[in-house]
Design an enzyme around this catalytic site. Structure first.
Site, mmCIF file in Angstrom:
data_model
loop_
_atom_site.group_PDB
_atom_site.id
_atom_site.type_symbol
_atom_site.label_atom_id
_atom_site.label_comp_id
_atom_site.label_asym_id
_atom_site.label_seq_id
_atom_site.Cartn_x
_atom_site.Cartn_y
_atom_site.Cartn_z
ATOM 1 N N GLY A 96 -5.508 10.974 -1.706
ATOM 2 C CA GLY A 96 -6.651 10.705 -2.317
ATOM 3 C C GLY A 96 -8.370 10.638 -1.348
ATOM 4 N N ARG A 97 -7.163 11.144 0.250
ATOM 5 C CA ARG A 97 -8.614 10.579 1.569
ATOM 6 C C ARG A 97 -8.381 11.545 2.593
ATOM 7 N NH1 ARG A 97 -10.319 5.413 4.055
ATOM 8 N NH2 ARG A 97 -8.356 4.508 3.506
ATOM 9 N N ASP A 99 3.856 2.893 -2.090
ATOM 10 C CA ASP A 99 3.494 4.579 -1.117
ATOM 11 C C ASP A 99 3.103 4.147 0.035
ATOM 12 O OD1 ASP A 99 1.314 2.291 -3.169
ATOM 13 O OD2 ASP A 99 -0.096 3.328 -1.757
ATOM 14 N N ASN A 100 2.957 3.213 0.584
ATOM 15 C CA ASN A 100 2.420 2.354 2.100
ATOM 16 C C ASN A 100 3.688 1.847 2.778
ATOM 17 O OD1 ASN A 100 -0.152 2.846 1.927
ATOM 18 N ND2 ASN A 100 -0.206 0.678 1.384
#
Length: 509
Positions: free
Chosen positions: A87-88, A258-259
């Site tokens: 997202g970034r 997701d990490n």
């Protein structure tokens, strides 16, 4: 710069094109010359600070660069969140380092992407500096980790609790594949893409686990066996990683799927912290209200994440879910015992149990040795002893470097129940047969310096509030040799328990 884009070219489903946004006045704040040299970044583009600044803020592109962002899903604090994605972050591409290894180079905080949802895609300066600082500290500690090449101030403010300076940090990773990447393609039933992803991961990260080139083909009879090999490889890497975290006292703070890097690297340093006083329930993350990712919970959360990976691989194992489960269940059920063996092996080194290490290098300690280790840790917890300093003091005691008052204090802290032998004496009996080996083991397993929370925050405050990067540079220089023995007066050695009591970390978004 000659970037590759092998994963993007494999299947368009893995990413979407996205471009960094323009910034008003980029300024290069930190440049990792050591990492640049390791990667072999000698392109003329990088010979001038202005060029580095433009390139690593996304204002200038390489000739063959086509920036893009990866898609992935994930469980966040136990709840499946569906599509997440970068997202970034914007991928610049894959770079072949001097040692021949392929690595990803990514910009983080460089603007909105197709996966930004309601986010602004930006990064505040403090989290960017934290990513750089912690990645380098973890690397020096010998912990597998992503690293940063640069931090560029954008010249623009971003809105968080208020307006704060913005920045872009460049991240270098073995790859940015996560457990959540596999989850997305399983959840959306894109099984062909999932099979390609598995074959790609094996070729790039785990070539020694490949049965044969034919076994990588989805329609080959050995393909399910090959998928189990992949799961087995990731289990090994995650066990190794989390053992390192427990060894140095690192608390990730947000171990969502997701990490969780498929390559077994520490990734995303948002709400991370370092353990001061030893306590398995230590939590510093402001968003971890129930202690899901506490220090002592990290092994079980690793196991939980690996189970989610196994679920994602079920469609490739067998059409019948029950039969697929039967194939992968033994591997997942083996994780606790495999971690337990690696964990106590690591702790035996931290405590210098040389006789155990010499006689049984690939096994766990005996029950009596385990009991001794657990007793010593229990005393650390009861007496609220500093995790790093306790092992340092034990090593110095063995070396004969403690004063009589220090020895008396140590004996007091590690005294057992009235009907039991003093734990310190039991430990001394274990290591006394070969003190030199014990000392050597403890020296390489126990850092003298860690990036303590107080000093990290102190350095970040100076940089953000006073435009002063000198503390960050000084601390990074000190933390680059964390196993080097220091004088007691060295200020970064001390415990900061009073600061940790009310310390809270925050997600960079």
């Amino acid at each position: 710069m000659n970037f590759k884009h092998s994963l993007r070219e494999l299947d368009p489903a893995f990413s979407e094109t996205s471009k960094p946004e323009p910034f008003s006045q980029p300024e290069l704040l930190l440049w990792n010359q050591g990492l640049a040299e390791e990667l072999g970044l000698t392109d003329k583009l990088l010979n001038h600070e202005q060029e580095r600044c433009a390139f690593f803020s996304g204002q200038k592109s390489a000739v063959n660069s086509s920036s893009y962002s990866f898609v992935y899903a994930g469980h966040q604090f136990g709840q499946f969140s569906g599509r997440l994605g970068d997202g970034r972050a914007h991928m610049l591409g894959e770079w072949t380092a001097k040692n021949g290894q392929l690595v990803d180079v990514q910009l983080k905080g460089s603007g909105r992407t197709p996966f930004s949802r309601a986010g602004d895609g930006l990064c505040a300066l403090a989290p960017a500096l934290r990513e750089y600082l912690m990645g380098e500290a973890m690397h020096a500690l010998g912990v597998p980790t992503t690293r940063s090449l640069s931090v560029v101030a954008t010249g623009d403010d971003v809105m968080r609790e208020g307006l704060v300076p913005g920045a872009v940090v460049s991240r270098v990773a073995q790859s940015h594949l996560r457990v959540g990447t596999f989850q997305w393609f399983a959840a959306t039933e894109q099984h062909e893409a999932l099979a390609k992803l598995c074959a790609y991961t094996l070729k790039r990260h785990y070539p020694s686990y490949i049965l044969s080139e034919e076994a990588l083909e989805k329609d080959h009879a050995k393909f399910p066996e090959q998928i189990l090999k992949l799961l087995d490889a990731v289990i090994d890497k995650q066990i190794e990683l989390v053992c390192h975290w427990q060894r140095v006292g690192f608390i990730h703070g947000v171990m969502n799927t997701d990490n969780c890097s498929i390559a077994g690297e520490t990734i995303d340093f948002g709400p991370c912290a370092m353990l001061g006083s030893y306590h398995p329930e230590a939590v510093y993350s402001s968003i971890d209200r129930n202690g899901r990712y506490a220090f002592g919970q990290q092994p079980s959360m690793m196991n939980w994440n690996l189970a989610r990976l196994a679920e994602s691989l079920l469609p490739l194992l067998h059409k019948d879910v029950e039969q697929a489960l039967a194939l992968c269940r033994p591997l997942i059920e083996s994780v606790p015992d495999r971690f337990d063996q690696a964990y106590y092996h690591m702790l035996a080194k931290k405590f210098g149990l040389s006789s155990f290490i010499k006689s049984t290098p690939n096994k766990t300690p005996t029950q009596s040795q385990r009991s001794l280790i657990n007793d010593m840790l229990k005393h650390m917890q009861i007496n609220e002893l500093d995790y790093t300093l306790s092992f340092r003091q034990l090593k110095r005691y063995l070396e004969g470097k403690l004063s009589e008052p220090e020895i008396a204090t140590l004996k007091q802290y590690f005294s057992g129940d009235s009907d039991k032998q003093n734990s310190l004496e039991c430990w001394l009996n274990e290591v006394s047969a070969d003190k030199n080996t014990a000392i050597s083991l403890m020296a390489v397993s126990n850092p003298e310096l860690i990036p303590r929370n107080y000093f990290v925050e102190h350095a970040l405050d100076a940089a953000v509030k006073n435009d002063d990067l000198s503390l960050i540079k000084d601390y990074m220089l000190a933390w680059s040799e964390p196993y080097k023995e220091r004088k007691d007066s060295f200020k970064l050695l001390g415990s900061k328990a009073e600061f940790d009591t009310n310390y809270r970390t925050f997600c960079g978004t």
